[in-house]
Design a protein around this motif. Sequence first.
Motif, mmCIF file in Angstrom:
data_model
loop_
_atom_site.group_PDB
_atom_site.id
_atom_site.type_symbol
_atom_site.label_atom_id
_atom_site.label_comp_id
_atom_site.label_asym_id
_atom_site.label_seq_id
_atom_site.Cartn_x
_atom_site.Cartn_y
_atom_site.Cartn_z
ATOM 1 N N VAL A 55 0.843 -1.200 0.000
ATOM 2 C CA VAL A 55 0.000 0.000 0.000
ATOM 3 C C VAL A 55 0.876 1.247 0.000
ATOM 4 O O VAL A 55 0.624 2.209 -0.727
ATOM 5 C CB VAL A 55 -0.971 -0.010 1.203
ATOM 6 N N GLY A 56 1.948 1.232 0.786
ATOM 7 C CA GLY A 56 2.871 2.367 0.803
ATOM 8 C C GLY A 56 3.539 2.574 -0.547
ATOM 9 O O GLY A 56 3.736 3.708 -0.987
ATOM 10 N N ALA A 57 3.877 1.479 -1.216
ATOM 11 C CA ALA A 57 4.518 1.583 -2.530
ATOM 12 C C ALA A 57 3.581 2.209 -3.549
ATOM 13 O O ALA A 57 4.012 2.963 -4.421
ATOM 14 C CB ALA A 57 4.971 0.198 -3.004
ATOM 15 N N VAL A 58 2.299 1.907 -3.450
ATOM 16 C CA VAL A 58 1.324 2.475 -4.380
ATOM 17 C C VAL A 58 1.261 3.994 -4.220
ATOM 18 O O VAL A 58 1.089 4.734 -5.184
ATOM 19 C CB VAL A 58 -0.075 1.853 -4.163
ATOM 20 N N LYS A 59 1.445 4.469 -2.997
ATOM 21 C CA LYS A 59 1.343 5.901 -2.714
ATOM 22 C C LYS A 59 2.648 6.645 -2.999
ATOM 23 O O LYS A 59 2.650 7.872 -3.059
ATOM 24 C CB LYS A 59 0.955 6.113 -1.255
ATOM 25 N N PRO A 61 5.547 7.411 -5.619
ATOM 26 C CA PRO A 61 5.927 7.256 -7.029
ATOM 27 C C PRO A 61 7.310 6.624 -7.216
ATOM 28 O O PRO A 61 7.519 5.858 -8.144
ATOM 29 C CB PRO A 61 5.908 8.680 -7.573
ATOM 30 N N THR A 62 8.228 6.912 -6.313
ATOM 31 C CA THR A 62 9.567 6.329 -6.420
ATOM 32 C C THR A 62 9.498 4.813 -6.279
ATOM 33 O O THR A 62 10.119 4.079 -7.055
ATOM 34 C CB THR A 62 10.493 6.908 -5.339
ATOM 35 N N ALA A 68 7.895 -1.342 -10.862
ATOM 36 C CA ALA A 68 7.658 -1.528 -12.296
ATOM 37 C C ALA A 68 8.948 -1.914 -13.016
ATOM 38 O O ALA A 68 8.943 -2.804 -13.877
ATOM 39 C CB ALA A 68 7.071 -0.259 -12.904
ATOM 40 N N SER A 69 10.064 -1.271 -12.670
ATOM 41 C CA SER A 69 11.326 -1.590 -13.346
ATOM 42 C C SER A 69 11.792 -3.001 -13.010
ATOM 43 O O SER A 69 12.314 -3.711 -13.875
ATOM 44 C CB SER A 69 12.405 -0.554 -13.005
#
Length: 131
Positions: A55-59, A61-62, A68-69
Amino acid sequence: MGRQRATTAPQLALLQVAARHPVMPLPRYRYPSDTSDLEWALLERLTDAQRDQVVGAVKDPTQNIFVASEYLAQLKAESGFADVPPEQMTREQMQELAARYNGGPYYQDPNAQAYGRGFDRKLDDAKEALR
């Protein structure tokens, strides 16, 4: 209680998509893009801390870019052009990678292929924007 394994990039990517969509009951029929029983089993094994991390990763952008990479790197490693350096990939290979990113194991699905073609159409604009 057993030790939980770390969440992998594909699991994080899957959870990111799930976190952005409201919870809805699954239809009686299945689409190729539906979450499989195996994927649900993997998701159910996440700890609360792992879910919080997703959930934190979704919020952040970094973190989104990192996840994604990592997922793109994994998809490329599984492709027929894994040994081709990124800067030497052909447009067709990039288009296939985009379709794999969108469709996962169903990358040959017409919707995933359309995503890949859309990526190819916008590639020159993206390169120009980065100059």
